[in-house]
Design a protein around this motif. Structure first.
Motif, PDB file in Angstrom:
ATOM      1  N   ARG A   1       0.805  -1.242  -0.006  1.00 49.56           N
ATOM      2  CA  ARG A   1      -0.073  -0.075   0.066  1.00 49.56           C
ATOM      3  C   ARG A   1       0.970   1.229   0.129  1.00 49.56           C
ATOM      4  O   ARG A   1       2.178   1.213   0.086  1.00 49.56           O
ATOM      5  CB  ARG A   1      -0.867   0.143   1.214  1.00 49.56           C
ATOM      6  CG  ARG A   1      -1.854  -1.172   1.233  1.00 49.56           C
ATOM      7  CD  ARG A   1      -3.045  -0.972   0.424  1.00 49.56           C
ATOM      8  NE  ARG A   1      -3.653   0.164   0.347  1.00 49.56           N
ATOM      9  CZ  ARG A   1      -4.925   0.305  -0.365  1.00 49.56           C
ATOM     10  NH1 ARG A   1      -5.170  -0.329  -1.316  1.00 49.56           N
ATOM     11  NH2 ARG A   1      -5.473   1.374  -0.128  1.00 49.56           N
ATOM     12  N   GLN A   2       0.402   2.426   0.047  1.00 45.33           N
ATOM     13  CA  GLN A   2       1.093   3.622  -0.036  1.00 45.33           C
ATOM     14  C   GLN A   2       2.233   3.795   1.056  1.00 45.33           C
ATOM     15  O   GLN A   2       3.099   4.382   0.571  1.00 45.33           O
ATOM     16  CB  GLN A   2       0.206   4.990  -0.001  1.00 45.33           C
ATOM     17  CG  GLN A   2      -0.841   5.066  -1.157  1.00 45.33           C
ATOM     18  CD  GLN A   2      -1.663   6.228  -0.749  1.00 45.33           C
ATOM     19  OE1 GLN A   2      -1.281   7.368  -1.135  1.00 45.33           O
ATOM     20  NE2 GLN A   2      -3.061   6.073  -0.505  1.00 45.33           N
ATOM     21  N   HIS A   3       1.874   3.429   2.075  1.00 47.26           N
ATOM     22  CA  HIS A   3       2.629   3.853   3.113  1.00 47.26           C
ATOM     23  C   HIS A   3       3.239   2.397   3.784  1.00 47.26           C
ATOM     24  O   HIS A   3       3.667   2.429   5.095  1.00 47.26           O
ATOM     25  CB  HIS A   3       2.047   4.425   4.231  1.00 47.26           C
ATOM     26  CG  HIS A   3       1.173   5.859   3.658  1.00 47.26           C
ATOM     27  ND1 HIS A   3       1.630   6.700   2.919  1.00 47.26           N
ATOM     28  CD2 HIS A   3      -0.292   6.013   3.873  1.00 47.26           C
ATOM     29  CE1 HIS A   3       0.657   7.465   2.471  1.00 47.26           C
ATOM     30  NE2 HIS A   3      -0.431   6.960   3.060  1.00 47.26           N
ATOM     31  N   GLY A   4       3.034   1.190   3.016  1.00 45.41           N
ATOM     32  CA  GLY A   4       3.664   0.104   3.836  1.00 45.41           C
ATOM     33  C   GLY A   4       2.985  -1.056   3.288  1.00 45.41           C
ATOM     34  O   GLY A   4       2.827  -1.122   1.871  1.00 45.41           O
ATOM     35  N   TRP A   5       2.650  -2.157   3.819  1.00 38.21           N
ATOM     36  CA  TRP A   5       1.759  -3.087   3.379  1.00 38.21           C
ATOM     37  C   TRP A   5       0.871  -3.755   4.217  1.00 38.21           C
ATOM     38  O   TRP A   5       1.050  -3.509   5.535  1.00 38.21           O
ATOM     39  CB  TRP A   5       2.742  -4.411   2.975  1.00 38.21           C
ATOM     40  CG  TRP A   5       3.718  -4.851   4.002  1.00 38.21           C
ATOM     41  CD1 TRP A   5       4.875  -4.226   4.558  1.00 38.21           C
ATOM     42  CD2 TRP A   5       3.394  -6.107   4.581  1.00 38.21           C
ATOM     43  NE1 TRP A   5       5.444  -5.056   5.522  1.00 38.21           N
ATOM     44  CE2 TRP A   5       4.450  -6.253   5.598  1.00 38.21           C
ATOM     45  CE3 TRP A   5       2.430  -7.233   4.691  1.00 38.21           C
ATOM     46  CZ2 TRP A   5       4.591  -7.412   6.600  1.00 38.21           C
ATOM     47  CZ3 TRP A   5       2.514  -8.184   5.538  1.00 38.21           C
ATOM     48  CH2 TRP A   5       3.438  -8.174   6.416  1.00 38.21           C
ATOM     49  N   ILE A   6      -0.234  -4.488   3.995  1.00 36.05           N
ATOM     50  CA  ILE A   6      -1.233  -5.038   4.586  1.00 36.05           C
ATOM     51  C   ILE A   6      -1.076  -6.552   4.453  1.00 36.05           C
ATOM     52  O   ILE A   6      -1.023  -7.224   3.619  1.00 36.05           O
ATOM     53  CB  ILE A   6      -2.632  -4.494   4.247  1.00 36.05           C
ATOM     54  CG1 ILE A   6      -2.841  -3.187   4.611  1.00 36.05           C
ATOM     55  CG2 ILE A   6      -3.739  -5.400   4.907  1.00 36.05           C
ATOM     56  CD1 ILE A   6      -4.094  -2.416   4.076  1.00 36.05           C
ATOM     57  N   PHE A   7      -1.231  -7.262   5.766  1.00 31.70           N
ATOM     58  CA  PHE A   7      -1.547  -8.742   5.742  1.00 31.70           C
ATOM     59  C   PHE A   7      -2.796  -9.133   5.725  1.00 31.70           C
ATOM     60  O   PHE A   7      -3.530  -8.252   6.758  1.00 31.70           O
ATOM     61  CB  PHE A   7      -0.407  -9.251   7.026  1.00 31.70           C
ATOM     62  CG  PHE A   7      -0.779  -9.040   8.163  1.00 31.70           C
ATOM     63  CD1 PHE A   7      -1.797  -9.617   8.969  1.00 31.70           C
ATOM     64  CD2 PHE A   7       0.064  -8.512   9.036  1.00 31.70           C
ATOM     65  CE1 PHE A   7      -1.985  -9.361  10.084  1.00 31.70           C
ATOM     66  CE2 PHE A   7       0.034  -8.039  10.385  1.00 31.70           C
ATOM     67  CZ  PHE A   7      -1.123  -8.812  11.051  1.00 31.70           C
ATOM     68  N   SER A   8      -3.276 -10.151   5.422  1.00 36.94           N
ATOM     69  CA  SER A   8      -4.396 -10.431   5.479  1.00 36.94           C
ATOM     70  C   SER A   8      -4.337 -11.983   5.739  1.00 36.94           C
ATOM     71  O   SER A   8      -4.101 -12.973   4.859  1.00 36.94           O
ATOM     72  CB  SER A   8      -5.459 -10.305   3.923  1.00 36.94           C
ATOM     73  OG  SER A   8      -6.616 -11.181   4.292  1.00 36.94           O
ATOM     74  N   ILE A   9      -4.717 -12.559   7.055  1.00 35.65           N
ATOM     75  CA  ILE A   9      -4.683 -13.822   7.480  1.00 35.65           C
ATOM     76  C   ILE A   9      -6.184 -14.360   7.577  1.00 35.65           C
ATOM     77  O   ILE A   9      -6.904 -13.877   8.620  1.00 35.65           O
ATOM     78  CB  ILE A   9      -3.834 -13.972   8.801  1.00 35.65           C
ATOM     79  CG1 ILE A   9      -2.437 -13.582   8.413  1.00 35.65           C
ATOM     80  CG2 ILE A   9      -3.733 -15.379   9.372  1.00 35.65           C
ATOM     81  CD1 ILE A   9      -1.550 -13.431   9.520  1.00 35.65           C
TER      82      ILE A   9
END
Length: 419
Positions: free
Chosen positions: A195-203
């Motif tokens: 994402r714009q400012h880092g990343w997202i985990f989806s578990i």
């Protein structure tokens, strides 16, 4: 021999269950304060966990699923990393079983406690004093316990003295916003979404989905993270629920893991962001090394004597090298940036190469570069069908992993391997 495990979180429960299963001759103490809550987020794992949990519990997947909200994990799905592809997969390679699990960390701890046979002490530990021959554990109520061997799984150190810990400079994140969403139908991969400012985990778990926006709080504010996470939820029609949690974390490695009597595992030994499901993998790797190099020798002692100082030094060096390799592999994911032209990704991309060149252990860097070179020379059919390249690994990551990450992010095509 008296052995203690200090900590009631994931690392402490795994260690205590492991000792119960494989070393029942010990007088085992499991020490933790029930008043201290666990974070309890959903976790992804590496393949070795799948093998370990079945050996410890004897339970089948259906039983584990009902007890720990488990789902199957066949890969990590990376989205928007690098500039070459919108999506790529990082699969498990090299084993008879090429899958593992997602699970609820809180429920896993509850389950493992049923497989721990130990004297349970529900007290807050305020000190662990080791002389290399025994460990004196001090409690908040002024009582104490002396043991022959202790495993510190109590979590992050209270302070980070320069002489005891080293910051991992390749990893550009230090904070996370944790949230929950509804259960989803597709539950076979961990998603890692740039994402714009880092990343997202989806578990994905059987009851809900655990989300975490991982970022750098020196570059972006909470408000920016909250707004972008809300935008992501809206884009994917996700209904979040419950209270969100803000976490900050140090990416660090202890300079010493074993002094002859006190052993550090889990977050007491090291921590790095969860991009490659490193937490459980590192814990089991530490336990495996402690078992082979320390505990088995400890079992042979008729009388408690000090370990040879060179053995201690060699053990610490071996574990230190392994963890640095994992840290480099995780940091490398950022080396090609992402599809976003933002301050975070500018920093993340430039930071990896700069900090890698500063690493004192040049042998690790040379080995890393050899794996990159080998991956660059693989063609698609070798990658898919030739198993000879799976025999070697870089801290558990075979050349196939370098192939997938390197081509997925576009890093291998950016580099010149003509020599």
């Amino acid at each position: 021999m008296k052995v203690a495990v200090i900590g009631g979180g994931t690392a402490g429960c795994i260690m205590a269950a492991h000792l119960t299963k494989y070393f029942p001759q010990f007088e085992l103490y499991h020490i933790y304060a029930s008043s201290i809550p666990n974070i309890g987020v959903g976790e992804g794992t590496t393949r070795i966990f799948q093998e370990w949990i079945h050996e410890i519990t004897g339970l089948n997947f259906s039983d584990l699923q009902s007890r720990c909200n488990m789902t199957l994990k066949y890969a990590i799905q990376f989205e928007n990393w690098g500039k070459q592809t919108q999506q790529y997969m990082h699969y498990f390679h090299g084993g008879e079983v090429n899958y593992t699990y997602h699970f609820s960390a809180a429920k896993l701890g509850e389950l493992l406690k049923e497989y721990i046979s130990a004297i349970s002490i529900d007290k807050k530990v305020i000190s662990m004093i080791s002389d290399g021959l025994a460990v004196k554990i001090g409690f908040e109520d002024a009582s104490n316990l002396e043991v022959d061997l202790a495993f510190d799984a109590s979590g992050f150190p209270k302070s980070f003295e320069n002489s005891k810990y080293t910051h991992i400079p390749f990893i550009p994140t230090n904070a996370a916003l944790i949230s929950r969403g509804q259960k989803i139908d597709s539950q076979s991969v961990t998603r890692s979404i740039a994402r714009q400012h880092g990343w997202i985990f989806s578990i994905p778990l059987t009851t809900h989905t655990s989300y975490g926006y991982v970022y750098n709080n020196s570059i972006n504010s909470r408000t920016e993270i909250e707004n972008d996470l809300e935008m992501f939820f809206n884009q994917e029609n996700i209904d979040s629920f419950g209270d969100s949690k803000y976490l900050t974390f140090p990416n660090f490695i202890s300079n010493t893991f074993f002094d002859g009597a006190l052993c550090k595992i889990g977050n007491a030994a090291c921590f790095m962001e969860p991009l490659e499901a490193t937490a459980i993998g590192l814990i089991l790797g530490e336990i495996s090394l402690f078992t082979d190099d320390i505990i088995k020798d400890f079992c042979q002692m008729k009388k408690r004597v000090k370990f040879d100082k060179f053995k201690i030094q060699n053990f610490n060096n071996k574990l230190l090298k392994n963890i640095w390799k994992v840290a480099i592999f995780v940091g490398w994911h950022y080396a090609s940036g992402s599809c976003f032209d933002t301050n975070f990704w500018h920093y993340a991309k430039s930071n990896f190469e700069k900090e890698l060149n500063k690493l004192e252990d040049k042998d690790i860097v040379d080995t890393f570069n050899k794996y990159l070179y080998a991956a660059s020379k693989l063609d698609y059919w070798q990658y898919c069908y030739d198993t000879t390249y799976l025999k070697c690994s870089f801290a558990g990551y075979p050349i196939s992993s370098f192939y997938e990450i390197g081509h997925g992010t576009g890093y291998l095509s950016e580099m010149n391997y003509s020599n």
